[in-house]
Design a protein around this motif. Structure first.
Motif, PDB file in Angstrom:
ATOM      1  N   HIS A 142       1.386   5.937  10.843  1.00 35.23           N
ATOM      2  CA  HIS A 142       0.256   5.720   9.948  1.00 35.23           C
ATOM      3  C   HIS A 142       0.256   6.717   8.805  1.00 35.23           C
ATOM      4  O   HIS A 142       0.133   6.346   7.629  1.00 35.23           O
ATOM      5  CB  HIS A 142      -1.046   5.821  10.741  1.00 35.23           C
ATOM      6  CG  HIS A 142      -2.275   5.878   9.884  1.00 35.23           C
ATOM      7  ND1 HIS A 142      -2.739   4.792   9.177  1.00 35.23           N
ATOM      8  CD2 HIS A 142      -3.113   6.917   9.596  1.00 35.23           C
ATOM      9  CE1 HIS A 142      -3.815   5.149   8.489  1.00 35.23           C
ATOM     10  NE2 HIS A 142      -4.070   6.425   8.722  1.00 35.23           N
ATOM     11  N   TYR A 143       0.401   8.001   9.141  1.00 30.25           N
ATOM     12  CA  TYR A 143       0.311   9.029   8.104  1.00 30.25           C
ATOM     13  C   TYR A 143       1.524   8.994   7.173  1.00 30.25           C
ATOM     14  O   TYR A 143       1.389   9.271   5.973  1.00 30.25           O
ATOM     15  CB  TYR A 143       0.175  10.405   8.742  1.00 30.25           C
ATOM     16  CG  TYR A 143      -1.149  10.601   9.442  1.00 30.25           C
ATOM     17  CD1 TYR A 143      -2.328  10.666   8.721  1.00 30.25           C
ATOM     18  CD2 TYR A 143      -1.216  10.714  10.832  1.00 30.25           C
ATOM     19  CE1 TYR A 143      -3.553  10.837   9.354  1.00 30.25           C
ATOM     20  CE2 TYR A 143      -2.433  10.899  11.480  1.00 30.25           C
ATOM     21  CZ  TYR A 143      -3.592  10.946  10.738  1.00 30.25           C
ATOM     22  OH  TYR A 143      -4.804  11.113  11.371  1.00 30.25           O
ATOM     23  N   GLN A 144       2.700   8.640   7.702  1.00 31.51           N
ATOM     24  CA  GLN A 144       3.874   8.585   6.841  1.00 31.51           C
ATOM     25  C   GLN A 144       3.825   7.388   5.901  1.00 31.51           C
ATOM     26  O   GLN A 144       4.333   7.458   4.782  1.00 31.51           O
ATOM     27  CB  GLN A 144       5.136   8.553   7.700  1.00 31.51           C
ATOM     28  CG  GLN A 144       5.322   9.796   8.562  1.00 31.51           C
ATOM     29  CD  GLN A 144       4.977  11.079   7.829  1.00 31.51           C
ATOM     30  OE1 GLN A 144       5.660  11.468   6.886  1.00 31.51           O
ATOM     31  NE2 GLN A 144       3.909  11.751   8.269  1.00 31.51           N
ATOM     32  N   TYR A 171       0.756  15.298   0.398  1.00 29.40           N
ATOM     33  CA  TYR A 171       0.651  13.913  -0.065  1.00 29.40           C
ATOM     34  C   TYR A 171       0.749  13.739  -1.576  1.00 29.40           C
ATOM     35  O   TYR A 171       1.098  12.648  -2.026  1.00 29.40           O
ATOM     36  CB  TYR A 171      -0.673  13.305   0.408  1.00 29.40           C
ATOM     37  CG  TYR A 171      -0.761  13.157   1.911  1.00 29.40           C
ATOM     38  CD1 TYR A 171      -0.395  11.976   2.539  1.00 29.40           C
ATOM     39  CD2 TYR A 171      -1.210  14.202   2.702  1.00 29.40           C
ATOM     40  CE1 TYR A 171      -0.474  11.832   3.912  1.00 29.40           C
ATOM     41  CE2 TYR A 171      -1.286  14.082   4.082  1.00 29.40           C
ATOM     42  CZ  TYR A 171      -0.918  12.892   4.681  1.00 29.40           C
ATOM     43  OH  TYR A 171      -0.982  12.772   6.038  1.00 29.40           O
ATOM     44  N   VAL A 172       0.421  14.757  -2.356  1.00 26.57           N
ATOM     45  CA  VAL A 172       0.316  14.563  -3.806  1.00 26.57           C
ATOM     46  C   VAL A 172       1.195  15.526  -4.600  1.00 26.57           C
ATOM     47  O   VAL A 172       1.588  15.206  -5.722  1.00 26.57           O
ATOM     48  CB  VAL A 172      -1.160  14.717  -4.255  1.00 26.57           C
ATOM     49  CG1 VAL A 172      -1.317  14.424  -5.728  1.00 26.57           C
ATOM     50  CG2 VAL A 172      -2.066  13.789  -3.448  1.00 26.57           C
ATOM     51  N   CYS A 173       1.510  16.677  -4.050  1.00 31.57           N
ATOM     52  CA  CYS A 173       2.244  17.705  -4.802  1.00 31.57           C
ATOM     53  C   CYS A 173       3.548  17.149  -5.359  1.00 31.57           C
ATOM     54  O   CYS A 173       4.305  16.480  -4.644  1.00 31.57           O
ATOM     55  CB  CYS A 173       2.528  18.895  -3.896  1.00 31.57           C
ATOM     56  SG  CYS A 173       3.579  20.147  -4.671  1.00 31.57           S
ATOM     57  N   VAL A 188      -7.097  20.592  10.082  1.00 32.72           N
ATOM     58  CA  VAL A 188      -5.700  21.007   9.984  1.00 32.72           C
ATOM     59  C   VAL A 188      -4.913  20.297  11.076  1.00 32.72           C
ATOM     60  O   VAL A 188      -5.475  19.814  12.061  1.00 32.72           O
ATOM     61  CB  VAL A 188      -5.546  22.534  10.115  1.00 32.72           C
ATOM     62  CG1 VAL A 188      -6.142  23.258   8.922  1.00 32.72           C
ATOM     63  CG2 VAL A 188      -6.175  23.030  11.412  1.00 32.72           C
ATOM     64  N   VAL A 189      -3.609  20.242  10.892  1.00 30.50           N
ATOM     65  CA  VAL A 189      -2.742  19.689  11.939  1.00 30.50           C
ATOM     66  C   VAL A 189      -2.608  20.733  13.035  1.00 30.50           C
ATOM     67  O   VAL A 189      -2.142  21.849  12.780  1.00 30.50           O
ATOM     68  CB  VAL A 189      -1.370  19.310  11.361  1.00 30.50           C
ATOM     69  CG1 VAL A 189      -0.431  18.850  12.471  1.00 30.50           C
ATOM     70  CG2 VAL A 189      -1.519  18.220  10.313  1.00 30.50           C
ATOM     71  N   CYS A 245       1.636  17.476   6.272  1.00 34.36           N
ATOM     72  CA  CYS A 245       2.156  16.137   6.002  1.00 34.36           C
ATOM     73  C   CYS A 245       1.948  15.199   7.186  1.00 34.36           C
ATOM     74  O   CYS A 245       2.100  13.981   7.047  1.00 34.36           O
ATOM     75  CB  CYS A 245       3.636  16.209   5.648  1.00 34.36           C
ATOM     76  SG  CYS A 245       4.698  16.751   7.010  1.00 34.36           S
ATOM     77  N   ALA A 246       1.657  15.751   8.371  1.00 28.89           N
ATOM     78  CA  ALA A 246       1.359  14.983   9.589  1.00 28.89           C
ATOM     79  C   ALA A 246       2.558  14.209  10.122  1.00 28.89           C
ATOM     80  O   ALA A 246       2.389  13.276  10.908  1.00 28.89           O
ATOM     81  CB  ALA A 246       0.186  14.030   9.364  1.00 28.89           C
ATOM     82  N   ALA A 247       3.777  14.602   9.729  1.00 30.01           N
ATOM     83  CA  ALA A 247       4.954  13.958  10.317  1.00 30.01           C
ATOM     84  C   ALA A 247       5.018  14.229  11.813  1.00 30.01           C
ATOM     85  O   ALA A 247       5.393  13.352  12.600  1.00 30.01           O
ATOM     86  CB  ALA A 247       6.222  14.452   9.624  1.00 30.01           C
TER      87      ALA A 247
END
Length: 466
Positions: A34-36, A113-115, A238-239, A292-294
């Protein structure tokens, strides 16, 4: 005696480590989830916007163009001049407050996600995976001797990297030089030295940062990682790894004869293999984590396969992990939000009230006043008038002054094209025979003569009399 001491490690050369550690190349494993999917969408959007925006047109001209030689910054329907520097300061402050607000709420999601560094590195890694395969295959290619196939695969990878880097460098220059003129000039070799230098510089920078340095930029060059902890609190998302649920780790079955039950973590190491900065999230929150939640997607897939609940690694807060109630609204977050909203309101109000017309008045420095042959007292001025709009406008000049002072101007109406500057000499005259002429403050008023136009500005000056 040593039970209370902090464990230490010998870092001397004799101990096997030097002052500087050699970089360990990170080959990450591709993971879906989902996060990727969300991350890939944001990355593609960032890169697409960057590459497409210079090609958009607005009223027959490039929609976004920072024209440094002409000192004009065109952003769609608005043109900013050096005199509008305050708007740039406002925009930067709002961006910083927005970054602080998001960091307090959800950690380093901007980095993940944006950098731009993350976005371009993600694309470079996708090219690398297409050319050399997944993580295990790339590790094999790293150890394999050079041969025709390895040379072909890596050569194709670097060609594609350079193509993307070149597109990035040329596009960057295209924000400052009209890109529809820049590309033909580059192909024909008719570009100036500085244009060629900056195109090459940003091509090399992109190629090096996204292709080779990658996580090194995040770890050692980006200051955001260093001060992020100042903005974190116990309620920041945070992760995190749930140690209470995952420990003790044990590979294989959760229960073995004669052993205590193990935690949910099967110590597969996937969370480390998918991490773009190469950290082990199970060691706790680290400044290298870019959120990044990978690792979240990888761990959730493992938990699904072994029939355990998802969320062993998840977006959560320190208070939640410790069994305490987590608050969304808290003073720091509310403070950042209020200040950001106020700044955005001021910024919007400033843009709405901004008059795209500037008038400066300069007095004649040669003499304070002069007496004409018929006895009149005159002061000379030079009006510097700038039409900061993109369209041509008709203007009318008038004078607000005490009775007896008049504007000596043959044609009080004039037209300025979009972005045109005009130096207009004017004279203010006073007749001492019609009444007493004294030194006074006068106001030059320039107003658009178009119907229903509110474009008007005034500038004060001083009339000097004997």
């Amino acid at each position: 005696m040593n039970s209370g001491r902090i464990p230490s490690q010998d870092l001397s050369p004799d101990g096997g480590s030097g002052l500087y550690a050699k970089r360990r190349r990170i080959q990450i494993k591709d993971v879906k989830g989902h996060y990727q999917r969300l991350r890939d969408t944001s990355v593609r959007l960032v890169v697409a916007l960057y590459l497409v925006l210079p090609w958009l047109t607005w009223n027959g001209r490039q929609a976004i163009l920072f024209d440094l030689p002409e000192r004009r910054f065109h952003i769609f329907g608005v043109t900013f001049w050096p005199q509008d520097f305050l708007f740039l300061a406002w925009a930067l402050i709002i961006a910083a407050l927005g970054l602080f607000f998001v960091t307090v709420f959800a950690g380093r999601v901007y980095c993940g996600y944006v950098c731009p560094q993350t976005a371009w590195t993600r694309l470079f890694m996708a090219i690398e995976q297409r050319c050399e395969g997944d993580r295990h295959q790339r590790l094999k290619w790293d150890r394999a001797p050079w041969g025709a196939e390895k040379l072909l695969r890596r050569g194709l990878k670097h060609v594609l990297w350079l193509a993307l880097a070149l597109a990035t460098g040329v596009t960057f220059v295209g924000y400052f030089t009209p890109i529809r003129e820049l590309l033909p000039a580059l192909v024909s070799g008719e570009v100036g030295g500085w244009t060629l230098f900056w195109s090459g510089f940003f091509t090399v920078a992109t190629y090096g940062n996204a292709g080779f340095m990658r996580e090194q930029v995040c770890l050692y060059m980006c200051p955001y990682a260093r001060f992020q902890s100042v903005m974190f609190d116990r309620d920041t998302l945070v992760v995190s790894y749930d140690r209470a649920r995952g420990e003790p780790r044990r590979r294989g079955a959760r229960k073995s004869s004669g052993q205590e039950p193990a935690g949910d973590c099967v110590d597969c190491g996937l969370c480390v293999q998918v991490c773009p900065t190469g950290i082990d999230i199970r060691d706790g929150l680290q400044y290298e984590c870019i959120t990044c939640a990978a690792c979240v997607d990888a761990c959730d897939q493992v938990m699904a396969r072994i029939g355990r609940p998802r969320g062993l690694i998840d977006y959560t807060t320190e208070n939640t992990l410790n069994g305490r109630r987590s608050r969304v609204l808290r003073p720091r977050l509310i403070g950042y939000g209020l200040v950001m909203v106020l700044m955005m309101g001021w910024f919007a109000a400033g843009l709405v009230q901004r008059v795209p017309l500037q008038v400066d008045v300069l007095r004649d420095r040669n003499q304070l006043y002069r007496l004409t042959a018929d006895g009149r007292i005159e002061n000379s001025y030079r009006l510097e008038i700038l039409n900061k709009d993109q369209q041509a406008h008709d203007y009318r000049l008038s004078l607000d002054a005490p009775e007896g002072l008049t504007l000596v101007q043959g044609n009080p109406t004039f037209t300025l094209a979009g972005g045109e500057h005009r130096s207009l000499p004017v004279t203010v005259s006073g007749d001492p025979y019609a009444g007493e002429v004294r030194s006074a403050t006068v106001r030059f008023r320039v107003r658009s003569s178009e119907p229903r136009s509110t474009m008007e500005t005034t500038h004060e000056a001083r009339f000097i009399a004997p």
